[in-house]
Motif scaffolding. Structure first.
Motif, PDB file in Angstrom:
ATOM      1  N   LEU A 112       0.840  -1.202   0.000  1.00 43.05           N
ATOM      2  CA  LEU A 112       0.000   0.000   0.000  1.00 43.05           C
ATOM      3  C   LEU A 112       0.873   1.249   0.000  1.00 43.05           C
ATOM      4  O   LEU A 112       0.611   2.206  -0.732  1.00 43.05           O
ATOM      5  CB  LEU A 112      -0.921  -0.007   1.231  1.00 43.05           C
ATOM      6  N   PHE A 113       1.907   1.222   0.825  1.00 44.05           N
ATOM      7  CA  PHE A 113       2.764   2.396   0.921  1.00 44.05           C
ATOM      8  C   PHE A 113       3.390   2.713  -0.439  1.00 44.05           C
ATOM      9  O   PHE A 113       3.312   3.833  -0.929  1.00 44.05           O
ATOM     10  CB  PHE A 113       3.856   2.169   1.976  1.00 44.05           C
ATOM     11  N   ILE A 114       3.961   1.706  -1.058  1.00 43.70           N
ATOM     12  CA  ILE A 114       4.638   1.937  -2.337  1.00 43.70           C
ATOM     13  C   ILE A 114       3.658   2.418  -3.394  1.00 43.70           C
ATOM     14  O   ILE A 114       3.887   3.421  -4.072  1.00 43.70           O
ATOM     15  CB  ILE A 114       5.328   0.642  -2.833  1.00 43.70           C
ATOM     16  N   THR A 115       2.538   1.707  -3.515  1.00 43.15           N
ATOM     17  CA  THR A 115       1.620   2.047  -4.609  1.00 43.15           C
ATOM     18  C   THR A 115       0.935   3.396  -4.377  1.00 43.15           C
ATOM     19  O   THR A 115       0.760   4.173  -5.308  1.00 43.15           O
ATOM     20  CB  THR A 115       0.556   0.951  -4.814  1.00 43.15           C
ATOM     21  N   ILE A 116       0.561   3.675  -3.146  1.00 42.10           N
ATOM     22  CA  ILE A 116      -0.087   4.969  -2.903  1.00 42.10           C
ATOM     23  C   ILE A 116       0.922   6.093  -3.119  1.00 42.10           C
ATOM     24  O   ILE A 116       0.632   7.100  -3.761  1.00 42.10           O
ATOM     25  CB  ILE A 116      -0.693   5.041  -1.480  1.00 42.10           C
ATOM     26  N   LYS A 117       2.122   5.880  -2.636  1.00 39.06           N
ATOM     27  CA  LYS A 117       3.182   6.895  -2.822  1.00 39.06           C
ATOM     28  C   LYS A 117       3.385   7.143  -4.314  1.00 39.06           C
ATOM     29  O   LYS A 117       3.487   8.282  -4.765  1.00 39.06           O
ATOM     30  CB  LYS A 117       4.470   6.369  -2.177  1.00 39.06           C
ATOM     31  N   PHE A 118       3.397   6.050  -5.067  1.00 40.76           N
ATOM     32  CA  PHE A 118       3.688   6.167  -6.493  1.00 40.76           C
ATOM     33  C   PHE A 118       2.510   6.766  -7.272  1.00 40.76           C
ATOM     34  O   PHE A 118       2.692   7.628  -8.127  1.00 40.76           O
ATOM     35  CB  PHE A 118       4.038   4.778  -7.041  1.00 40.76           C
ATOM     36  N   GLY A 123       2.816  13.053   0.532  1.00 38.54           N
ATOM     37  CA  GLY A 123       4.015  13.124   1.356  1.00 38.54           C
ATOM     38  C   GLY A 123       4.265  11.822   2.103  1.00 38.54           C
ATOM     39  O   GLY A 123       3.380  10.958   2.180  1.00 38.54           O
ATOM     40  N   PHE A 124       5.444  11.689   2.654  1.00 37.97           N
ATOM     41  CA  PHE A 124       5.847  10.451   3.310  1.00 37.97           C
ATOM     42  C   PHE A 124       4.915  10.096   4.470  1.00 37.97           C
ATOM     43  O   PHE A 124       4.364   9.000   4.542  1.00 37.97           O
ATOM     44  CB  PHE A 124       7.292  10.615   3.828  1.00 37.97           C
ATOM     45  N   LEU A 125       4.700  11.073   5.350  1.00 33.42           N
ATOM     46  CA  LEU A 125       3.879  10.807   6.534  1.00 33.42           C
ATOM     47  C   LEU A 125       2.437  10.538   6.162  1.00 33.42           C
ATOM     48  O   LEU A 125       1.789   9.627   6.685  1.00 33.42           O
ATOM     49  CB  LEU A 125       3.952  12.000   7.496  1.00 33.42           C
ATOM     50  N   LYS A 126       1.928  11.319   5.224  1.00 34.35           N
ATOM     51  CA  LYS A 126       0.537  11.158   4.818  1.00 34.35           C
ATOM     52  C   LYS A 126       0.332   9.762   4.220  1.00 34.35           C
ATOM     53  O   LYS A 126      -0.645   9.076   4.518  1.00 34.35           O
ATOM     54  CB  LYS A 126       0.160  12.235   3.802  1.00 34.35           C
ATOM     55  N   THR A 127       1.268   9.343   3.384  1.00 32.24           N
ATOM     56  CA  THR A 127       1.171   8.022   2.769  1.00 32.24           C
ATOM     57  C   THR A 127       1.191   6.940   3.842  1.00 32.24           C
ATOM     58  O   THR A 127       0.387   6.002   3.810  1.00 32.24           O
ATOM     59  CB  THR A 127       2.347   7.791   1.799  1.00 32.24           C
ATOM     60  N   ALA A 128       2.117   7.112   4.801  1.00 30.81           N
ATOM     61  CA  ALA A 128       2.221   6.109   5.861  1.00 30.81           C
ATOM     62  C   ALA A 128       0.908   6.010   6.634  1.00 30.81           C
ATOM     63  O   ALA A 128       0.418   4.913   6.924  1.00 30.81           O
ATOM     64  CB  ALA A 128       3.366   6.463   6.800  1.00 30.81           C
TER      65      ALA A 128
ATOM     66  N   CYS C 383     -13.162   9.187  -4.620  1.00 29.51           N
ATOM     67  CA  CYS C 383     -11.908   9.307  -3.892  1.00 29.51           C
ATOM     68  C   CYS C 383     -10.778   9.164  -4.910  1.00 29.51           C
ATOM     69  O   CYS C 383     -10.919   8.455  -5.907  1.00 29.51           O
ATOM     70  CB  CYS C 383     -11.892   8.275  -2.767  1.00 29.51           C
ATOM     71  N   PRO C 384      -9.661   9.882  -4.709  1.00 26.45           N
ATOM     72  CA  PRO C 384      -8.619   9.940  -5.742  1.00 26.45           C
ATOM     73  C   PRO C 384      -8.176   8.562  -6.197  1.00 26.45           C
ATOM     74  O   PRO C 384      -8.033   7.650  -5.389  1.00 26.45           O
ATOM     75  CB  PRO C 384      -7.465  10.662  -5.042  1.00 26.45           C
ATOM     76  N   LYS C 385      -7.973   8.411  -7.507  1.00 21.79           N
ATOM     77  CA  LYS C 385      -7.599   7.108  -8.053  1.00 21.79           C
ATOM     78  C   LYS C 385      -6.318   6.578  -7.444  1.00 21.79           C
ATOM     79  O   LYS C 385      -6.156   5.376  -7.289  1.00 21.79           O
ATOM     80  CB  LYS C 385      -7.421   7.225  -9.569  1.00 21.79           C
ATOM     81  N   GLY C 386      -5.407   7.480  -7.121  1.00 17.63           N
ATOM     82  CA  GLY C 386      -4.127   7.066  -6.562  1.00 17.63           C
ATOM     83  C   GLY C 386      -4.281   6.317  -5.254  1.00 17.63           C
ATOM     84  O   GLY C 386      -3.422   5.534  -4.861  1.00 17.63           O
ATOM     85  N   ILE C 387      -5.405   6.538  -4.557  1.00 11.39           N
ATOM     86  CA  ILE C 387      -5.659   5.785  -3.325  1.00 11.39           C
ATOM     87  C   ILE C 387      -6.579   4.612  -3.631  1.00 11.39           C
ATOM     88  O   ILE C 387      -6.361   3.497  -3.184  1.00 11.39           O
ATOM     89  CB  ILE C 387      -6.300   6.694  -2.259  1.00 11.39           C
TER      90      ILE C 387
END
Lengths: 169, 333, 499
Positions: A112-118, A123-128, C383-387
């Motif tokens: 989840l972290f990698i794909t959402i970040k990508f 930002g780092f914290l928000k993604t986490a 909700c945004p596609k990226g999520i």
């Protein structure tokens, strides 16, 4: 629906693969019981594979004809494997490979972290935080409510749950 | 590396837990060989709550279907022998070796409990021109190929029961395959098939409702649920070598499980299996309670394996000879 | 009069009412999440409600069943991931509607039509259960086979632009359906020696891959595309609309009840056959089928909920499960000390009417819960596609895993996801594949059963068809559809008519 009228790259190759797959499957179906009888377990698979063979031949022929006709349409080409698809597919594969040994919780969180970040580029914290929230919901619904025991891997989940429960006893 | 992290985490969690009680100290997983709604599933789900009471822990029930139970058996065998993974199954693994379905059978497991067994019977359409096994055999001999019977796959109950009958008298039946005795009994009521051998519990209510009739009892003594039906040994005394025989339900753990856990589990299941509600459910469904563990359970399992394996082998649809696995021929008593 | 009293049992007790409501509510979410099936939820409830009074347990389970069958439509419409195979037909036109920003409307309409279907099913159960179960028992293997063929003809309508590609996809699906140990002879088919393949490839794994994963992969092409704004102002369908579509939904509901009542078929086949029916009888849909035709959505949703009532018919009258969920219900009744056999109706008529009453109540709760909270649901896909896309991926994986607690199903899901991605790219429709998977065993097994029962005598097989009115009707239906679909015959008929 005119998109497919133009030739997508690899279309001919794809239809060739389907044709070859049909041949292999027909051979496999034949191997089950050969042409022994109408009630044989191989009869139905063979019929299905035969239909696959005929229809994929037709498609291959049509595509080949089109292939030569529309070769000038290179500009309209759509990319079949853009970068995001490649990266996501790779992470999905990695997920499936390690999920059993490492365990669902860690794998899913990293995924989840990698794909959402990508894809979302937050930002780092928000993604986490986002990944954690999503994972928590999924875990509660599947593992705790519906008792789907997801691969535990290196996380001693049952011990932790037992310890957690003992706190409330 | 992974193992190192794993053990560190495990130590941490144990160190963190205030009480380090004896077995069981966490949830137990019960791996059911068959799908939700099947008879194995129902039996296991009805005993589990009583066992939970005895053990004071939860049993998380998981259906792992596939390969006539081989997937679940393999899975439990692949887990740690710590008593936290139970195999909840039926008779099928005892035939894996001769049928070529797998390497692991209940001989590689420790029986916790053999809960109950079923009794095979023959049922027929109400208007069939035969009322007992003698008349049935005569009718089939006079009308070869006319009578249709349901089959539930090689190694299944029907195949073994028909093999038993076959060992005494050769019958030309048209064998129509079904995925289980449920669909086959439905087909009997639709008139697609004429006769079906099945376990008593599956058919008893249809018989009571007058939707089909019992023509034979595959046992060496009468059964209170079908009064007046002669045991098959009256007509075919040769069958007494094999009987009593029937599909069973049992709970197992992997060999090598600590003695303490095995004893606790056996005790818990033994007590749970005497629970009045559970016994009522089982006898209502036509099962004979067994509640065996230890040596008794092992010798029951061995006899089952020997009878079924040789019958299937003699009937000609085993892949391997039981002799290859040192399975002795059933002794005549 | 007594029956009325039994019927009202669950209506008069606040506890039972609350449990039914809770069940229905939970069921919607169980149904909506692919991988969580109603069968699974109900079997967990068996252990959970072990010590409860049987009526309480049943209320919760009936609610879950009713809600679950409906819930599958939610994710089918919003994300193109049918929550369960019964919602595959819903995705065909529901998802295109969501793409047009009409997700709210689609959910509203599907809710109302599900409830209509549910009532038709319950009504038939209440007034004609013994009659229908006798009818269902009359189905012979050859009739099941023809029913399957009738269903597979839907490939013609699902093929999109190229019939050859559609037929290829359908045949591929049929072949996938045969993978595993042949249930009739235990012969291995396409297993390549792997025990893991004995049970075959689960349709849900194929479904999640072809629909959910393939769609999400395709979405990655359009990451920059603006999110579709969902209109959520008109959720409850207008009375005019309901009235207009009511005749169609009554027809498709009847299909649902019958297919549901047959012991060998369930809601997923009912919905596909109803979809086919709707496509044939709706001469002028506002939008073509497959691009957001409301008729398609209505047919799928009304019929699969009608199948619920249908599935209870053989279960309550004969003790024969109408589908997988009712099989678990039978187990539950056993565990609670009842004998759900052919004697149930005589010995415990209260149980029958109690079930009818609770089903009715669950259906009403379905209307309430179905029409509330739609706004939040439709906002979900904004909700945004990226999520959203990563979440769909994880859900697909968990969903595939939980079918059978097996990593192998994750691999199948991924494999079919990639296949589906390329198929879509090159103009193949994925619908026929899943259709083939679902119908494969029905046709294969029953064809062989029929021919074995006749001792492999084709003459006797056809004689059997012509001797039975039911088989004749099915055969004529197949012939009629064939004639109407094959274009050269159409032309030929037209030419004769002209001359």
């Amino acid at each position: 629906m005119h998109e497919t009228q133009s030739k997508a790259p690899g279309e001919l190759f794809f239809s060739l693969i389907l044709l070859l797959v049909s041949c292999v499957l027909f051979w496999q179906a034949y191997q089950i019981d050969e042409f022994s009888s109408l009630k044989s377990p191989g009869a139905f698979p063979m019929a299905a594979a035969a239909v696959m063979f005929v229809t994929s031949s037709i498609t291959f022929y049509n595509t080949a004809v089109k292939h030569f006709r529309v070769d000038g349409l290179a500009k309209k080409r759509i990319s079949i494997m853009p970068l995001p698809v490649v990266i996501i597919l790779a992470t999905l594969l990695a997920f499936a490979v390690v999920v059993e040994s490492v365990g669902f919780l860690i794998t899913a969180y990293v995924f989840l972290f990698i794909t959402i970040k990508f894809l979302y580029q937050s930002g780092f914290l928000k993604t986490a935080a986002l990944s954690l929230a999503v994972l928590a919901v999924i875990y509660v619904v599947f593992r705790l409510v519906f008792q789907v025991v997801l691969p535990e891997g290196i996380v001693p989940e049952r011990e932790i749950i037992a310890w957690f429960e003992s706190l409330f006893k | 590396m992974i193992n190192k992290i794993k053990s560190t985490l495990a130590i941490l969690s144990i160190a963190a837990s205030p009480v380090f009680a004896d077995y069981p100290e966490k949830d137990i997983q019960g791996i059911i060989q068959w799908g939700a709604g099947g008879s194995t599933d129902t039996v296991m789900r009805s005993i589990a709550p009583h066992v939970e009471d005895e053990l004071g822990t939860d049993i998380v029930m998981i259906n792992r279907t596939g390969g006539v139970g081989a997937i679940a058996t393999k899975y439990v065998y692949a887990q740690k022998a710590d008593g936290y993974t139970l195999l909840m199954g039926a008779e099928n693994p005892q035939m894996y070796k001769v049928l070529g379905l797998g390497e692991i059978d209940y001989g590689d497991m420790v029986p916790i409990s053999i809960l109950a067994r079923g009794t095979p019977i023959f049922v027929a359409q109400n208007d069939a021109p035969y009322n007992n096994m003698r008349e049935f055999v005569e009718y089939v001999q006079q009308n070869p190929g006319e009578v249709r019977t349901g089959m539930t796959g090689n190694g299944g109950l029907t195949s073994i029961v028909l093999a038993m009958l076959d060992s005494q008298v050769k019958l030309d039946l048209t064998r129509v395959p079904y995925n289980g005795d449920g669909p086959a009994l439905t087909a009997l009521q639709s008139g697609t098939i004429d006769v079906m051998s099945t376990v008593l519990g599956a058919a008893i209510d249809h018989v009571r409702a007058g939707r089909m009739k019992v023509i034979g009892l595959m046992d060496n003594s009468e059964n209170a649920l079908v009064p007046g039906v002669e045991p098959i040994t009256e007509d075919f005394p040769g069958l007494s070598n094999y009987l009593p025989w029937g599909p069973f339900f049992g709970v197992f753990v992997k060999q090598g499980t600590p003695e303490e856990a095995v004893i606790k589990l056996q005790d818990a299941f033994r007590k749970a299996a005497t629970n009045e509600d559970f016994v009522n459910i089982m006898t209502n469904r036509g099962y004979t309670m067994m509640n065996l563990s230890g040596d008794e359970a092992s010798s029951f399992l061995d006899k089952y394996k020997s009878v079924s394996s040789w019958l299937v082998y003699d009937a000609g649809y085993a892949k391997h000879s039981p002799a290859d696995f040192d399975i002795p021929r059933p002794e005549s008593n | 009069m007594e029956s009325l009293q039994f019927f009202a049992t669950s209506w008069l007790s606040p506890d039972l009412m609350l449990l039914t409501a809770l069940g229905t509510f939970l069921g919607i979410y169980v149904g909506a999440i692919p991988g969580l099936s109603v069968t699974m939820a109900v079997s967990i409830l068996i252990s959970f409600t072990f010590a409860w009074d049987i009526n309480n347990a049943l209320c919760l389970m009936v609610g879950i069943y009713m809600g679950g069958v409906y819930g599958g439509s939610r994710t089918a419409i919003l994300l193109n991931i049918p929550g369960a195979p019964a919602a595959i037909a819903t995705a065909l036109d529901g998802y295109p509607l969501a793409k047009k920003g009409m997700a709210g409307q689609a959910i509203g309409l599907s809710t109302v039509m599900s409830v209509v279907g549910g009532f038709v099913g319950i009504f038939v159960l209440a007034v004609a259960a013994p009659l229908v179960s006798d009818f269902a028992l009359a189905f012979q293997p050859r009739d099941y086979m023809m029913l399957g063929i009738l269903g597979i003809m839907l490939v013609g309508s699902l093929s999109g632009e190229s019939l050859a590609k559609g037929m290829f996809a359908g045949a591929l699906g049929m072949l996938i359906g045969t993978v595993g140990l042949d249930p009739l002879t235990a012969e291995e088919r396409f297993t390549f020696g792997h025990v893991e393949l004995w049970e075959g490839i689960h349709p849900v794994a194929v479904m999640i891959g072809l629909f959910g994963l393939a769609e999400s992969l395709e979405q990655l092409h359009h990451l920059d595309k603006a999110i579709i704004k969902q209109k959520v102002s008109r959720i409850v369908p207008s009375w005019k609309d309901v009235k207009r579509f009511l005749p169609l939904s009554l027809q498709t509901s009847s299909i649902g009840v019958i297919i549901g009542a047959l012991p060998g078929t369930g809601g997923e086949i009912a919905a596909l056959m109803a979809y086919d029916h709707a496509k044939r009888v709706s001469k002028k849909p506002e939008v073509p089928f497959g691009q957001g035709a409301k008729e398609g959505l209505i047919a799928a949703e009304s019929s699969n909920n009608a199948a619920v009532g249908g599935a209870f018919i053989p279960m309550l009258t004969l003790g024969i499960p109408g589908d997988a969920v009712t099989a678990v219900f039978i187990g539950a009744l056993f565990i609670h000390g009842l004998n759900p056999g052919p004697l149930l109706l005589e010995t415990k008529p209260d149980m029958f009417w109690f079930m009818v009453g609770t089903l009715t109540m669950a259906n009403i709760f379905l209307l309430i819960f179905g029409l509330t909270g739609i706004k939040i649901f439709s906002k979900l896909i904004q909700c945004p596609k990226g999520i959203l896309i990563p979440v769909i991926f994880v859900l697909s994986i968990v969903g595939a895993y939980s079918i059978n607690n097996s990593v192998a199903d994750i691999w199948w899901m991924l494999g079919f996801g990639v296949l589906g991605y390329f198929m879509k790219l090159y103009g193949y429709q994925v619908g026929p594949v899943i259709l083939g998977v679902i119908l494969s065993r029905l046709i294969d097994e029953n064809w062989r059963r029929a021919i074995i029962a006749e001792r492999e005598d084709l003459g006797a097989f056809f004689a059997g068809i012509f001797a039975s009115p039911l088989s004749l009707i099915l055969l004529s239906a197949i012939m009629l559809i064939l004639l109407s679909k094959v274009s050269f015959i159409k032309e030929w008929v037209g030419r004769i008519a002209r001359s």
